[in-house]
Enzyme design. Structure first.
Site, PDB file in Angstrom:
ATOM      1  N   GLY A 100     -55.290  15.285 -27.254  1.00 41.19           N
ATOM      2  CA  GLY A 100     -53.710  15.357 -28.337  1.00 41.19           C
ATOM      3  C   GLY A 100     -53.983  15.520 -29.519  1.00 41.19           C
ATOM      4  O   GLY A 100     -53.962  16.732 -30.720  1.00 41.19           O
ATOM      5  N   CYS A 101     -54.651  14.420 -30.596  1.00 39.40           N
ATOM      6  CA  CYS A 101     -55.306  14.213 -32.496  1.00 39.40           C
ATOM      7  C   CYS A 101     -56.333  15.541 -32.761  1.00 39.40           C
ATOM      8  O   CYS A 101     -56.152  15.558 -33.641  1.00 39.40           O
ATOM      9  CB  CYS A 101     -55.753  12.825 -32.348  1.00 39.40           C
ATOM     10  SG  CYS A 101     -54.737  11.697 -31.520  1.00 39.40           S
TER      11      CYS A 101
END
Length: 150
Positions: A45-46
């Site tokens: 996600g990051c």
């Protein structure tokens, strides 16, 4: 969790980036600043979020924005993340939570039925005077730049 809200003045901070350079909030006075917080460098996600900001960096710059990414990762981990994905903006290695606490993004989270403390994925837009002008609490990792440019 007491996060900064629109209209709040950002407390001054000083923390190292991925290369050990000291970054101060005062470096950005007179500029529009996007400060995005992410839980952990190089996680899916990051990575999606930071790559979306990288891919739209020119559009963000054209609107006068500077960017700072922040997590509690070490300088080495941030440097690896930045170099691997060629991010054109600094990543702050906020291991002692100076900036994380200043913005109030550390708090209880839930994952797979367990509660633990961690960084909440949030983004703050700071105006030229160091005042929060926008807060994005529900970050769309794959389309984050569009949320900022809207």
């Amino acid at each position: 969790m007491q996060t900064l809200k629109i209209g709040d003045k950002v407390p001054s901070f000083s923390v190292n980036d991925q290369d050990g350079n000291t970054i101060n909030l005062s470096d950005y006075l007179g500029k529009k600043l996007i400060v995005f917080f992410y839980p952990k460098a190089s996680t899916p996600g990051c990575t999606a979020e930071a790559c979306n900001l990288r891919d739209n960096y020119a559009a963000l710059q054209s609107q006068g924005y500077k960017l700072l990414g922040v997590s509690a990762d070490s300088e080495k981990r941030q440097a690896n993340f930045k170099n691997k994905y060629e991010f054109p903006f600094p990543l702050l290695a906020d291991e002692d939570h100076t900036v994380i606490n200043a913005f109030g993004v550390w708090g209880p989270k839930k994952f797979m039925g367990k509660t633990y403390d961690g960084i909440h994925r949030m983004t703050f837009v700071v105006d030229e005077k160091g005042v929060v002008s926008n807060v994005i609490e529900k970050v769309k990792t794959k389309d984050h730049a569009a949320q900022l440019l809207a």
